[in-house]
Design a protein around this motif. Structure first.
Motif, PDB file in Angstrom:
ATOM      1  N   LEU A 116       0.987  -1.430   0.033  1.00 35.02           N
ATOM      2  CA  LEU A 116      -0.090  -0.023   0.084  1.00 35.02           C
ATOM      3  C   LEU A 116       1.023   1.240   0.100  1.00 35.02           C
ATOM      4  N   ASP A 117       2.063   1.118   0.474  1.00 37.29           N
ATOM      5  CA  ASP A 117       3.089   2.240   0.616  1.00 37.29           C
ATOM      6  C   ASP A 117       3.553   2.774  -0.545  1.00 37.29           C
ATOM      7  N   LYS A 118       3.458   1.725  -1.711  1.00 41.58           N
ATOM      8  CA  LYS A 118       4.088   2.006  -2.853  1.00 41.58           C
ATOM      9  C   LYS A 118       2.963   1.988  -3.803  1.00 41.58           C
ATOM     10  N   LEU A 119       1.843   2.177  -3.500  1.00 49.05           N
ATOM     11  CA  LEU A 119       0.653   2.312  -4.471  1.00 49.05           C
ATOM     12  C   LEU A 119       0.814   3.710  -5.194  1.00 49.05           C
ATOM     13  N   PRO A 120       0.840   3.778  -6.348  1.00 47.11           N
ATOM     14  CA  PRO A 120       0.880   5.030  -7.214  1.00 47.11           C
ATOM     15  C   PRO A 120      -0.374   5.752  -7.100  1.00 47.11           C
ATOM     16  N   ALA A 121      -0.365   7.230  -6.997  1.00 47.17           N
ATOM     17  CA  ALA A 121      -1.574   7.874  -7.047  1.00 47.17           C
ATOM     18  C   ALA A 121      -2.328   7.593  -8.462  1.00 47.17           C
ATOM     19  N   GLY A 122      -3.731   7.412  -8.157  1.00 47.04           N
ATOM     20  CA  GLY A 122      -4.624   7.076  -9.389  1.00 47.04           C
ATOM     21  C   GLY A 122      -5.875   6.789  -8.524  1.00 47.04           C
ATOM     22  N   ASP A 123      -6.804   6.340  -9.755  1.00 49.10           N
ATOM     23  CA  ASP A 123      -8.115   5.856  -9.251  1.00 49.10           C
ATOM     24  C   ASP A 123      -8.145   4.249  -8.986  1.00 49.10           C
ATOM     25  N   TYR A 124      -8.652   3.822  -8.079  1.00 53.63           N
ATOM     26  CA  TYR A 124      -8.841   2.570  -7.723  1.00 53.63           C
ATOM     27  C   TYR A 124     -10.236   2.116  -7.571  1.00 53.63           C
ATOM     28  N   LYS A 125     -10.460   0.929  -7.030  1.00 51.26           N
ATOM     29  CA  LYS A 125     -11.569   0.194  -6.587  1.00 51.26           C
ATOM     30  C   LYS A 125     -11.254  -0.880  -5.454  1.00 51.26           C
ATOM     31  N   LEU A 126     -11.733  -0.738  -4.171  1.00 55.32           N
ATOM     32  CA  LEU A 126     -11.546  -1.792  -3.155  1.00 55.32           C
ATOM     33  C   LEU A 126     -12.799  -2.752  -3.692  1.00 55.32           C
ATOM     34  N   VAL A 127     -12.434  -3.960  -3.851  1.00 55.30           N
ATOM     35  CA  VAL A 127     -13.341  -5.092  -4.288  1.00 55.30           C
ATOM     36  C   VAL A 127     -13.217  -6.053  -3.179  1.00 55.30           C
ATOM     37  N   ILE A 128     -14.843  -6.393  -2.902  1.00 54.95           N
ATOM     38  CA  ILE A 128     -14.696  -7.521  -1.807  1.00 54.95           C
ATOM     39  C   ILE A 128     -15.849  -8.445  -2.539  1.00 54.95           C
ATOM     40  N   GLU A 129     -15.374  -9.809  -2.787  1.00 50.73           N
ATOM     41  CA  GLU A 129     -16.238 -10.811  -3.106  1.00 50.73           C
ATOM     42  C   GLU A 129     -16.487 -11.907  -2.347  1.00 50.73           C
ATOM     43  N   ALA A 130     -17.667 -12.435  -2.074  1.00 50.02           N
ATOM     44  CA  ALA A 130     -17.865 -13.555  -1.207  1.00 50.02           C
ATOM     45  C   ALA A 130     -18.664 -14.565  -1.915  1.00 50.02           C
ATOM     46  N   ALA A 131     -18.073 -15.968  -1.640  1.00 50.24           N
ATOM     47  CA  ALA A 131     -18.967 -17.209  -2.222  1.00 50.24           C
ATOM     48  C   ALA A 131     -19.257 -17.977  -1.167  1.00 50.24           C
ATOM     49  N   ARG A 132     -20.220 -18.928  -1.182  1.00 47.20           N
ATOM     50  CA  ARG A 132     -20.570 -20.028  -0.038  1.00 47.20           C
ATOM     51  C   ARG A 132     -21.308 -21.034  -0.892  1.00 47.20           C
ATOM     52  N   GLU A 133     -20.610 -22.075  -0.413  1.00 39.09           N
ATOM     53  CA  GLU A 133     -21.030 -23.470  -0.735  1.00 39.09           C
ATOM     54  C   GLU A 133     -22.543 -23.667  -0.367  1.00 39.09           C
ATOM     55  N   ALA A 134     -23.269 -24.184  -1.531  1.00 40.56           N
ATOM     56  CA  ALA A 134     -24.680 -24.301  -1.582  1.00 40.56           C
ATOM     57  C   ALA A 134     -25.221 -23.285  -1.538  1.00 40.56           C
ATOM     58  N   GLY A 135     -24.615 -21.915  -1.864  1.00 41.80           N
ATOM     59  CA  GLY A 135     -25.192 -20.769  -1.797  1.00 41.80           C
ATOM     60  C   GLY A 135     -24.832 -19.759  -2.919  1.00 41.80           C
ATOM     61  N   GLY A 136     -24.939 -18.628  -2.846  1.00 44.54           N
ATOM     62  CA  GLY A 136     -24.764 -17.575  -4.030  1.00 44.54           C
ATOM     63  C   GLY A 136     -23.266 -17.018  -3.962  1.00 44.54           C
ATOM     64  N   ARG A 137     -23.129 -15.813  -4.805  1.00 41.62           N
ATOM     65  CA  ARG A 137     -21.718 -15.410  -4.845  1.00 41.62           C
ATOM     66  C   ARG A 137     -22.214 -13.865  -5.227  1.00 41.62           C
ATOM     67  N   GLU A 138     -21.176 -13.066  -4.506  1.00 45.72           N
ATOM     68  CA  GLU A 138     -21.607 -11.418  -4.473  1.00 45.72           C
ATOM     69  C   GLU A 138     -20.528 -10.722  -4.662  1.00 45.72           C
ATOM     70  N   LEU A 139     -20.270  -9.756  -5.427  1.00 51.57           N
ATOM     71  CA  LEU A 139     -19.211  -8.801  -5.545  1.00 51.57           C
ATOM     72  C   LEU A 139     -19.581  -7.570  -5.478  1.00 51.57           C
ATOM     73  N   VAL A 140     -18.911  -6.661  -4.394  1.00 50.65           N
ATOM     74  CA  VAL A 140     -19.287  -5.431  -4.218  1.00 50.65           C
ATOM     75  C   VAL A 140     -17.843  -4.470  -4.363  1.00 50.65           C
ATOM     76  N   LYS A 141     -17.992  -3.351  -5.175  1.00 50.17           N
ATOM     77  CA  LYS A 141     -16.882  -2.354  -5.640  1.00 50.17           C
ATOM     78  C   LYS A 141     -17.058  -0.976  -4.738  1.00 50.17           C
ATOM     79  N   VAL A 142     -16.034  -0.624  -4.235  1.00 45.32           N
ATOM     80  CA  VAL A 142     -16.088   0.710  -3.660  1.00 45.32           C
ATOM     81  C   VAL A 142     -15.037   1.764  -4.281  1.00 45.32           C
ATOM     82  N   PRO A 143     -15.265   2.481  -5.152  1.00 41.19           N
ATOM     83  CA  PRO A 143     -14.086   3.398  -5.925  1.00 41.19           C
ATOM     84  C   PRO A 143     -13.472   4.196  -4.894  1.00 41.19           C
ATOM     85  N   PHE A 144     -12.152   4.764  -5.322  1.00 42.04           N
ATOM     86  CA  PHE A 144     -11.603   5.532  -4.332  1.00 42.04           C
ATOM     87  C   PHE A 144     -10.556   6.150  -5.104  1.00 42.04           C
ATOM     88  N   ALA A 145     -10.000   7.433  -4.797  1.00 42.54           N
ATOM     89  CA  ALA A 145      -8.876   7.911  -5.368  1.00 42.54           C
ATOM     90  C   ALA A 145      -7.525   7.810  -4.402  1.00 42.54           C
TER      91      ALA A 145
END
Length: 170
Positions: A116-145
C-alpha cells in the motif's frame, strides 16, 4: 448469480507516489435462513482503473482443512480467481486467513502491508467478493482515489452474500 454494486467516490490526487496511510475494511456477512449454512469464502483486493489487481489484501477460506482441501473451493471466488488466484501459491503469506462466521468483521492494513505504501497515485476500487458452498456469490466495489487527503470513508452494500461494506483510509 453474480451481483455487483458500486459506490462512486472521488478525492483529490497528489502527484507521484502515494503517501503512507492506514486502510480499514468493515464488512457484514449476513446470517442466511437456509437449511445448511456454510461460512463464505471472501477475497478483498484493490483494483486499478484498468481492472487489474494492484494488491491482494485478504483471502478468507478454510485454511485448516485436512490436506489443503479448502483450497479446492477458492476458485468459487470467480472474479478474484481469474484476476489473481490462479497464479497465486496458496496460502498467500500475510493475506490468507480463516473464514468468518455471520456478523460484522473489520480488516485493517498498515501502510507497509501488501504494498500500500508503494501504490501510485490514481483511481482504484476496493473489491470484496464472497462465495458460499450451496449458496450464492456476490461482488461489491467501492471506488476511491489514492492517496486520500485527510480521512476517507465510503460505504456500499451487498444484497445477499454481503451486507454493509465500508472503507476507511487515514
Amino acid at each position: 448469480m453474480k451481483l455487483s454494486h458500486t459506490l462512486a467516490l472521488s478525492l483529490p490526487l497528489a502527484s507521484g507516489w502515494a503517501m503512507a496511510a492506514d486502510l480499514s475494511v468493515k464488512f457484514e456477512l449476513p446470517q442466511l435462513n437456509v437449511a445448511e449454512y456454510h461460512k463464505p469464502y471472501v477475497a478483498v483486493w484493490i483494483e486499478r482503473a484498468d481492472q487489474t489487481v494492484a494488491s491482494n489484501l485478504s483471502l478468507l477460506y478454510d485454511v485448516k482443512k485436512k490436506d489443503n482441501a479448502g483450497e479446492k473451493w477458492v476458485k468459487d471466488l470467480r472474479t478474484w480467481w481469474r484476476k489473481a488466484g490462479r497464479d497465486a501459491k496458496l496460502p498467500i503469506d500475510g493475506v490468507s486467513g480463516a473464514t468468518r462466521a455471520a456478523g460484522t468483521h473489520t480488516l485493517s492494513f498498515g501502510p507497509a502491508v501488501n504494498g500500500l505504501d508503494k501504490l501510485p497515485a490514481g483511481d482504484y476500487k476496493l473489491v470484496i467478493e464472497a462465495a458460499r458452498e450451496a449458496g450464492g456469490r456476490e461482488l461489491v466495489k467501492v471506488p476511491f482515489a489514492w492517496p486520500a487527503k485527510g480521512k476517507l470513508a465510503a460505504n456500499a452494500a451487498g444484497k445477499e452474500e454481503l451486507g454493509a461494506v465500508s472503507v476507511q483510509i487515514q
